[in-house]
Design an enzyme around this catalytic site. Sequence first.
Site, PDB file in Angstrom:
ATOM      1  N   THR A  70      58.064  37.614  68.942  1.00 51.71           N
ATOM      2  CA  THR A  70      58.075  38.087  67.497  1.00 51.71           C
ATOM      3  C   THR A  70      59.618  38.182  66.952  1.00 51.71           C
ATOM      4  O   THR A  70      60.035  38.471  66.027  1.00 51.71           O
ATOM      5  CB  THR A  70      57.857  39.803  67.683  1.00 51.71           C
ATOM      6  N   TYR A 103      56.564  31.422  62.634  1.00 53.32           N
ATOM      7  CA  TYR A 103      56.027  32.704  63.376  1.00 53.32           C
ATOM      8  C   TYR A 103      54.667  32.950  62.683  1.00 53.32           C
ATOM      9  O   TYR A 103      53.709  33.014  63.237  1.00 53.32           O
ATOM     10  CB  TYR A 103      56.849  34.041  63.019  1.00 53.32           C
ATOM     11  N   THR A 125      49.290  39.485  62.096  1.00 48.29           N
ATOM     12  CA  THR A 125      50.318  39.862  61.130  1.00 48.29           C
ATOM     13  C   THR A 125      50.040  39.475  59.599  1.00 48.29           C
ATOM     14  O   THR A 125      49.390  38.608  59.348  1.00 48.29           O
ATOM     15  CB  THR A 125      51.705  39.379  61.580  1.00 48.29           C
ATOM     16  N   VAL A 173      53.742  48.472  70.960  1.00 44.53           N
ATOM     17  CA  VAL A 173      52.413  48.682  70.859  1.00 44.53           C
ATOM     18  C   VAL A 173      51.881  48.938  72.215  1.00 44.53           C
ATOM     19  O   VAL A 173      50.992  49.824  72.489  1.00 44.53           O
ATOM     20  CB  VAL A 173      51.391  47.534  69.888  1.00 44.53           C
ATOM     21  N   ALA A 182      53.488  39.362  72.117  1.00 49.49           N
ATOM     22  CA  ALA A 182      53.879  38.217  71.080  1.00 49.49           C
ATOM     23  C   ALA A 182      55.131  37.797  70.906  1.00 49.49           C
ATOM     24  O   ALA A 182      56.009  38.349  71.555  1.00 49.49           O
ATOM     25  CB  ALA A 182      53.364  38.561  69.711  1.00 49.49           C
ATOM     26  N   ASP A 210      53.225  36.087  82.061  1.00 54.31           N
ATOM     27  CA  ASP A 210      53.775  35.084  81.356  1.00 54.31           C
ATOM     28  C   ASP A 210      53.062  34.443  80.290  1.00 54.31           C
ATOM     29  O   ASP A 210      52.391  33.458  80.778  1.00 54.31           O
ATOM     30  CB  ASP A 210      55.012  34.190  82.118  1.00 54.31           C
ATOM     31  N   TRP A 233      54.871  45.573  59.553  1.00 63.88           N
ATOM     32  CA  TRP A 233      55.993  46.508  59.740  1.00 63.88           C
ATOM     33  C   TRP A 233      56.072  47.363  60.592  1.00 63.88           C
ATOM     34  O   TRP A 233      56.339  48.732  60.540  1.00 63.88           O
ATOM     35  CB  TRP A 233      56.255  47.042  58.249  1.00 63.88           C
ATOM     36  N   TYR A 252      46.066  41.319  68.206  1.00 65.50           N
ATOM     37  CA  TYR A 252      46.754  41.490  67.011  1.00 65.50           C
ATOM     38  C   TYR A 252      47.404  40.453  66.253  1.00 65.50           C
ATOM     39  O   TYR A 252      48.028  39.543  67.018  1.00 65.50           O
ATOM     40  CB  TYR A 252      47.768  42.573  67.437  1.00 65.50           C
TER      41      TYR A 252
END
Length: 299
Positions: A62, A125, A101, A13, A60, A36, A150, A99
């Site tokens: 991930t 997560y 999820t 992204v 993130a 960081d 996704w 963002y």
Amino acid sequence: MSALLITGANGQVGFELQRSLASLGQIIAATRAEMDLADEASILSVLKKYKPAIIVNPAAYTAVDRAESEREQAMAVNAAAPGVLARWAADNGAYLLHYSTDYVFDGMKADPYAESDPVNPQSVYGESKWLGEEAVRSAGANHVILRTSWVYGHHGNNFLKTILRLAQERSALNVVADQVGAPTSATLIADVTRRIIEVVSGSNAPDVSGTYHLSAGGNTSWHGYATHIVREASAKNVNLALTLDALKPISTAEYPTPAKRPQNSRLDCAKLTDCFDLRLPAWQEGVNDVIERLARAIN
């Protein structure tokens, strides 16, 4: 021109955001090497250096399965860092786009999830991303949280590119068929982000702070997604070892993973499309675009 800080600039992204936001202001594309997110001092150093008016945070942790054994790292990046960004934004009058999820939900609902549905993350997560959302909300900054699902793109690693590679290497493949969602391109996420920034940066901008769902239109299973990838790649003359009849559907139980995945990852995006006057394309559109780009590179 306003300064816009993009975290995780090398990610799927983050890479697309540099394209979509380029004309909106001075872009500060911060990679992990410079900023960081596991280190609060590193975050604050970059914020103080550039003093961005808008912070866009796609960075993130991930690695969903690895997070089960690396909880501290996942929590630092996904839970603590958004709070650091949001508190700085609140103190300095900046706007934060963050963002999240579908993993904040347990996936047991029969219908698409609305923003108001109760969360119940089933993995480290998912829990870390939920705590990150809460840290953003509690900081008091003007913000938009976009929950998506996704995610894929032509840049970086993702399911689409993995299936395409495996289809060239293997003559048989099993893919989970009882988890459903909407493959959502990094390009779409970046373009929607631009639209949101245009709205919140305008004169007499409305107060749209809050949480929104963003995914492409329609839905499919991982097996349906893989089938589409193989069919489209074959139509683009990519030389595949895998045929469609050798792409077998299996259950989640037949493919155990350290982290539990939501069986239903469908998101109701009506709040987003109504508020920002958007049309979200069918998931196949973005997938086809990426396959075409990858096929050109392969051929």
